[in-house]
Design a protein around this motif. Structure first.
Motif, PDB file in Angstrom:
ATOM      1  N   LEU A 104     -12.178   5.355  12.589  1.00  0.00           N
ATOM      2  CA  LEU A 104     -11.267   5.267  11.654  1.00  0.00           C
ATOM      3  C   LEU A 104     -12.159   5.072  10.345  1.00  0.00           C
ATOM      4  CD1 LEU A 104      -7.847   3.450  12.838  1.00  0.00           C
ATOM      5  CD2 LEU A 104      -8.104   5.917  12.463  1.00  0.00           C
ATOM      6  N   SER A 105     -11.959   5.799   9.243  1.00  0.00           N
ATOM      7  CA  SER A 105     -12.245   5.283   8.089  1.00  0.00           C
ATOM      8  C   SER A 105     -11.356   4.546   7.473  1.00  0.00           C
ATOM      9  CB  SER A 105     -12.528   6.349   7.125  1.00  0.00           C
ATOM     10  OG  SER A 105     -11.666   7.354   6.795  1.00  0.00           O
ATOM     11  N   LEU A 106     -11.836   3.485   6.474  1.00  0.00           N
ATOM     12  CA  LEU A 106     -11.045   2.484   6.377  1.00  0.00           C
ATOM     13  C   LEU A 106     -10.860   2.420   4.616  1.00  0.00           C
ATOM     14  CD1 LEU A 106     -11.716  -0.450   8.572  1.00  0.00           C
ATOM     15  CD2 LEU A 106      -9.890   1.098   8.754  1.00  0.00           C
ATOM     16  N   LEU A 107      -9.707   1.949   4.161  1.00  0.00           N
ATOM     17  CA  LEU A 107      -9.664   1.742   2.765  1.00  0.00           C
ATOM     18  C   LEU A 107      -9.668   0.259   2.474  1.00  0.00           C
ATOM     19  CD1 LEU A 107      -7.197   4.697   1.644  1.00  0.00           C
ATOM     20  CD2 LEU A 107      -9.654   4.472   1.003  1.00  0.00           C
ATOM     21  N   PRO A 108     -10.031  -0.558   1.603  1.00  0.00           N
ATOM     22  CA  PRO A 108     -10.827   0.025   0.488  1.00  0.00           C
ATOM     23  C   PRO A 108     -12.126   0.393   0.888  1.00  0.00           C
ATOM     24  CG  PRO A 108      -9.565  -2.059  -0.011  1.00  0.00           C
ATOM     25  CD  PRO A 108      -9.684  -1.871   1.283  1.00  0.00           C
ATOM     26  N   GLY A 109     -12.766   0.177   1.795  1.00  0.00           N
ATOM     27  CA  GLY A 109     -14.079   0.752   2.420  1.00  0.00           C
ATOM     28  C   GLY A 109     -14.310   0.297   3.555  1.00  0.00           C
ATOM     29  N   GLY A 110     -15.408   0.953   4.252  1.00  0.00           N
ATOM     30  CA  GLY A 110     -15.736   0.662   5.531  1.00  0.00           C
ATOM     31  C   GLY A 110     -15.240   1.575   6.589  1.00  0.00           C
ATOM     32  N   SER A 111     -15.617   1.274   7.962  1.00  0.00           N
ATOM     33  CA  SER A 111     -15.171   2.085   9.107  1.00  0.00           C
ATOM     34  C   SER A 111     -14.800   1.115  10.163  1.00  0.00           C
ATOM     35  CB  SER A 111     -15.954   3.320   9.276  1.00  0.00           C
ATOM     36  OG  SER A 111     -17.348   2.768   9.684  1.00  0.00           O
ATOM     37  N   ALA A 112     -13.944   1.485  11.265  1.00  0.00           N
ATOM     38  CA  ALA A 112     -13.910   0.831  12.331  1.00  0.00           C
ATOM     39  C   ALA A 112     -14.056   2.010  13.737  1.00  0.00           C
ATOM     40  CB  ALA A 112     -12.524   0.328  12.348  1.00  0.00           C
ATOM     41  N   PHE A 146       0.884  -0.932   0.045  1.00  0.00           N
ATOM     42  CA  PHE A 146      -0.121   0.120  -0.014  1.00  0.00           C
ATOM     43  C   PHE A 146       0.955   1.174   0.209  1.00  0.00           C
ATOM     44  CE2 PHE A 146      -1.815   3.554   2.556  1.00  0.00           C
ATOM     45  CZ  PHE A 146      -2.687   3.724   1.950  1.00  0.00           C
ATOM     46  N   ALA A 147       0.562   2.308  -0.899  1.00  0.00           N
ATOM     47  CA  ALA A 147       1.241   3.470  -0.819  1.00  0.00           C
ATOM     48  C   ALA A 147       0.448   4.621  -1.179  1.00  0.00           C
ATOM     49  CB  ALA A 147       2.480   3.356  -1.844  1.00  0.00           C
ATOM     50  N   ILE A 148       0.757   5.659  -0.543  1.00  0.00           N
ATOM     51  CA  ILE A 148       0.102   7.057  -1.185  1.00  0.00           C
ATOM     52  C   ILE A 148       1.016   7.714  -2.290  1.00  0.00           C
ATOM     53  CG2 ILE A 148      -0.633   9.358  -0.310  1.00  0.00           C
ATOM     54  CD1 ILE A 148      -2.229   6.801   0.743  1.00  0.00           C
ATOM     55  N   THR A 149       0.659   7.696  -3.234  1.00  0.00           N
ATOM     56  CA  THR A 149       1.269   8.407  -4.501  1.00  0.00           C
ATOM     57  C   THR A 149       0.625   9.443  -5.264  1.00  0.00           C
ATOM     58  OG1 THR A 149       2.693   6.235  -4.515  1.00  0.00           O
ATOM     59  CG2 THR A 149       2.932   7.859  -6.539  1.00  0.00           C
ATOM     60  N   ASP A 150       0.955  10.626  -5.281  1.00  0.00           N
ATOM     61  CA  ASP A 150       0.462  11.863  -6.126  1.00  0.00           C
ATOM     62  C   ASP A 150      -0.933  11.834  -5.763  1.00  0.00           C
ATOM     63  OD1 ASP A 150       2.947  12.350  -7.418  1.00  0.00           O
ATOM     64  OD2 ASP A 150       2.470  10.666  -8.881  1.00  0.00           O
ATOM     65  N   GLY A 151      -1.269  11.938  -4.397  1.00  0.00           N
ATOM     66  CA  GLY A 151      -2.733  12.116  -4.045  1.00  0.00           C
ATOM     67  C   GLY A 151      -3.255  11.051  -4.221  1.00  0.00           C
ATOM     68  N   LYS A 152      -2.831   9.713  -4.559  1.00  0.00           N
ATOM     69  CA  LYS A 152      -3.760   8.480  -4.607  1.00  0.00           C
ATOM     70  C   LYS A 152      -3.215   7.496  -3.530  1.00  0.00           C
ATOM     71  CE  LYS A 152      -5.532   8.538  -9.290  1.00  0.00           C
ATOM     72  NZ  LYS A 152      -5.472   7.623 -10.659  1.00  0.00           N
ATOM     73  N   ALA A 153      -4.266   6.723  -3.067  1.00  0.00           N
ATOM     74  CA  ALA A 153      -4.031   5.574  -2.340  1.00  0.00           C
ATOM     75  C   ALA A 153      -3.837   4.435  -3.346  1.00  0.00           C
ATOM     76  CB  ALA A 153      -5.011   5.390  -1.116  1.00  0.00           C
ATOM     77  N   ILE A 154      -2.918   3.708  -3.305  1.00  0.00           N
ATOM     78  CA  ILE A 154      -2.638   2.459  -4.389  1.00  0.00           C
ATOM     79  C   ILE A 154      -2.298   1.305  -3.451  1.00  0.00           C
ATOM     80  CG2 ILE A 154      -1.465   1.726  -6.186  1.00  0.00           C
ATOM     81  CD1 ILE A 154      -0.824   4.595  -6.733  1.00  0.00           C
ATOM     82  N   TRP A 155      -2.894   0.187  -3.754  1.00  0.00           N
ATOM     83  CA  TRP A 155      -2.786  -1.163  -2.969  1.00  0.00           C
ATOM     84  C   TRP A 155      -2.888  -2.256  -4.008  1.00  0.00           C
ATOM     85  CZ3 TRP A 155      -7.350   1.424  -2.557  1.00  0.00           C
ATOM     86  CH2 TRP A 155      -8.536   0.991  -3.151  1.00  0.00           C
ATOM     87  N   LYS A 156      -2.122  -3.311  -3.683  1.00  0.00           N
ATOM     88  CA  LYS A 156      -2.067  -4.671  -4.437  1.00  0.00           C
ATOM     89  C   LYS A 156      -1.886  -5.437  -3.314  1.00  0.00           C
ATOM     90  CE  LYS A 156      -0.042  -6.889  -8.258  1.00  0.00           C
ATOM     91  NZ  LYS A 156      -0.291  -8.371  -7.713  1.00  0.00           N
ATOM     92  N   SER A 157      -3.038  -6.374  -3.118  1.00  0.00           N
ATOM     93  CA  SER A 157      -2.925  -7.508  -2.225  1.00  0.00           C
ATOM     94  C   SER A 157      -3.093  -9.043  -3.058  1.00  0.00           C
ATOM     95  CB  SER A 157      -4.180  -7.437  -1.419  1.00  0.00           C
ATOM     96  OG  SER A 157      -5.315  -7.902  -2.016  1.00  0.00           O
ATOM     97  N   PRO A 158      -2.960 -10.093  -2.396  1.00  0.00           N
ATOM     98  CA  PRO A 158      -3.006 -11.544  -3.120  1.00  0.00           C
ATOM     99  C   PRO A 158      -4.363 -11.555  -3.847  1.00  0.00           C
ATOM    100  CG  PRO A 158      -2.079 -11.804  -0.946  1.00  0.00           C
ATOM    101  CD  PRO A 158      -2.596 -10.335  -0.920  1.00  0.00           C
TER     102      PRO A 158
END
Length: 682
Positions: free
Chosen positions: A158-166, A107-119
């Motif tokens: 907390l709000s969560l990515l990719p979605g939801g909250s805790a 997961f990384a914040i790059t140029d104002g975007k949150a980008i992730w890659k998981s299995p």
């Protein structure tokens, strides 16, 4: 954050935990904790299953490292979490492997975007500067970072990515330790990421202390002796809400209830009967018959069943209870009875006490104490033994604490197993379980098993010694996955085994839906068992539905495993056709029970035969068929009304409308809402 906790919850069961694919970072290249790292143990009531560490690197990055062995399922992972200028994680890297292979996730914040890659997925979204990424996998201990962050956040949310909250809610303070180590910790719950609150334990200064569950727990080594104290306090504190739920749903109807013009499932006769009326009164079934001939009392509450099916309440014959709130979910599915095969003693005794006192709404559950041999491959939870004397003592603990059965596991030595089975039968306990390493079905049947749990262990009769001798580890999955596809069920040794099991009426609890999730899907695939529930549960839960199966070992393909799963389905059919009693169990959360029945119909069962496996057959198995399991005058009013004709569509069983348990009439939509669902399954 959630998926690590789902892993903990699932660890109480067969352990089908999957998080990745492809190549993987070898153990030797993972991080090495420094002496200053905070150390934790992964434990259960049975003993230790792994260890974890968390520390801070010189640049402020949080690092974690974890090793876990769950009966041969190996988890070796690390994770780093880097915090940006806004105090939120701006880079997360997970490395290592699980039983499914590579657990790499970024997961990384790059140029104002949150980008992730998981299995199981990849994506990006505009970053709002506030939301935190909830990882799909990774070490359990990495939850410490997120728990501490949630506790510090406004309103503990907390709000969560990719979605939801805790959000975190304070539950109870608990004194632990003694002498110089004495202190008070606080149990909190994380809510919003699952349909049940997830408890976490925090220190007084807001730092992470650990995680305690009925399955496996994560605790500082110095305080592992406080496991049962924390577990008891947690259960009792969360039980405070139970009486209100019981009062809302669990009152027996003060007037008769008439289900009119239904398609009735006759579980004893194994048939569907059209245009029937059933009357329940004072917790019992008062009348059953054609709608034109059954007189409906003038004061009855009438529920029109036109176009609907009325069935006895459903059984999940293999369901590991997670918490008191599990009861709501089961009832919402029409499950009025269940078996918990492999329950820990303390949570079960506390739950039974609440039920007896009328404080807890729950299906009737018949529980087994899990007994396994001590060692690195011992089961998590239950009782671990190291001699015949200890095994016999464990059987007596089961009896003394009101358990209906004992379930033996794969690390039991034969010389401990045989006298323990004999003692269990002497005490009137049902005996079932996995088949210990070095033994085959014919051995445990001769030794006194009443039931074999999981279809893979029935297949062990035909597998080579190289599998059977070590099937208390990962070979209990890999072996059948490799060899089952080539087994001729009409030839020896399976031919004689099937006849033996039929002659002796040895019950089988196949849990086909579990093996479908293990052998069939690739990571990212949506499991058929969960597809109907997409859109009804928190995003973090639904993301977990795409976990996929285990990674086939070298030299074996996914196609091989799928072919072997097909043979396990065929074996279930062969057993059924021979007259072997089949009981429908999921080894899951309860959501999977209809998928289990769908697989039986794929195996050649009629819809009626499949539904018998989830009604009258398990009722007979536990000796409750005189009170429940069929819609019969005088029996308990355990009923479920579903939208549709189950004689034509077994999947209609998911569309529950009304549930009656011991005469308490409950609206299934209201039960679903109380259990954390956003709506009906598709």
């Amino acid at each position: 954050m959630l998926h690590r906790h789902q892993m903990l919850a699932c660890a109480a069961s067969i352990g089908l935990i999957a998080t990745s694919t492809a190549a993987q970072t070898p153990k030797e290249q993972l991080l090495v904790p420094p002496p200053s790292a905070k150390k934790f143990l992964i434990v259960s009531a049975a003993g230790q299953h792994g260890h974890s560490a968390i520390w801070t690197l010189p640049n402020g990055t949080v690092a974690t490292r974890e090793s876990m062995n769950l009966r041969g399922q190996i988890f070796e992972q690390d994770e780093i979490i880097h915090t940006g200028a806004n105090g939120q994680p701006d880079r997360i890297v997970i490395r290592g492997y699980t039983p499914s292979g590579d657990s790499a996730e970024t997961f990384a914040i790059t140029d104002g975007k949150a980008i992730w890659k998981s299995p199981i997925d990849a994506g990006s979204v505009g970053y709002d500067g506030k939301s935190q990424y909830s990882t799909f996998g990774g070490p359990i201990i990495a939850n410490a970072y997120f728990a501490e962050a949630a506790l510090k956040a406004p309103n503990h949310s907390l709000s969560l990515l990719p979605g939801g909250s805790a959000r975190m809610t304070r539950l109870v303070d608990v004194p632990i330790g003694s002498g110089a180590s004495a202190k008070t910790v606080t149990i909190w719950t994380i809510e919003g990421v699952s349909n049940e609150p997830i408890p976490l334990v925090m220190n007084a200064d807001g730092s992470f202390f650990g995680f305690v569950s009925a399955g496996i727990s994560l605790m500082p080594e110095a305080y592992t002796g406080d496991l049962l104290t924390l577990q008891k306090a947690q259960i009792e504190a969360m039980a405070a809400r139970n009486p209100a739920i019981k009062a809302r749903f669990g009152t027996v109807s003060p007037v008769p209830v008439a289900f009119t013009h239904v398609v009735l499932f006759d579980a004893i006769g194994g048939k569907f009967v059209p245009d029937q009326t059933v009357i329940a009164n004072a917790g019992k079934i008062a009348a059953v018959g054609p709608s034109g001939s059954v007189k409906v009392p003038a004061n009855a509450r009438v529920i029109d069943g036109t176009g609907k099916t009325l069935s006895p309440g459903i059984w999940d014959a293999h369901m590991h209870v997670g918490s008191d709130l599990t009861g709501l979910q089961l009832l919402s599915q029409g499950e009025t009875n269940a078996r918990n095969p492999g329950a820990d003693i303390q949570p079960t005794v506390l739950r039974n006490k609440q039920i007896a006192e009328g404080k807890l709404l729950f299906p009737t559950v018949y529980s087994s104490v899990l007994i396994d041999g001590k060692g690195p491959l011992q089961a998590q939870g239950g009782i671990s033994v190291s001699s015949a004397e200890e095994a016999i003592a464990a059987v007596h603990r089961a009896k003394d604490n009101g358990f209906a059965a004992v379930k033996f596991y794969t690390s039991m030595k034969p010389e401990w197993l045989w006298p323990a089975i004999k003692e269990a039968h002497k005490l009137g306990l049902h005996v079932h379980g996995h088949i210990p390493a070095t033994l085959r079905p014919t051995d445990v049947i001769a030794g006194g098993y009443d039931e074999i749990t999981h279809i893979n262990f029935v297949m062990m009769q035909a597998l080579p010694d190289s599998v059977v001798d070590i099937d208390n580890g990962i070979e209990r999955f890999n072996g059948p996955g490799k060899y089952a596809k080539d087994v001729d069920l009409t030839a020896e040794p399976m031919k004689s085994l099937i006849k033996l099991m039929a002659d002796k009426k040895i019950t089988v609890d196949p849990t086909l839906s579990t093996f479908e999730s293990l052998y069939v899907p690739e990571n990212g695939d949506l499991s058929p068992a969960y597809e109907p529930y997409i859109g009804t549960l928190p995003p973090t839960v639904e993301r977990g539905f795409r976990a996929g199966g285990f990674k086939p070992p070298e030299g074996v393909t996914r196609a091989d495993w799928r072919a072997s799963f097909a043979k396990l389905v065929a074996l279930t059919r062969a057993l059924h056709e021979a007259g072997v009693p089949i009981v429908a169990g999921t080894d899951g959360s309860g959501l999977e029970i209809v998928r289990e029945l769908e697989l039986y119909t794929q195996a050649g069962f009629s819809n009626a035969e499949a539904l018998q496996a989830a009604t009258i057959v398990p009722a007979r198995l536990v000796g409750a068929d005189k009170e429940t399991g069929s819609v019969t005058v005088g029996k308990q009013a355990d009923l479920v009304l579903v939208d549709g004709d189950v004689s034509k569509d077994i999947g209609a069983l998911r569309r529950t409308l009304w549930v009656m348990s011991d005469g308490a009439l409950m609206n299934a939509d209201e039960l679903r809402e109380a259990a954390g669902f956003a709506g009906r399954p598709k």
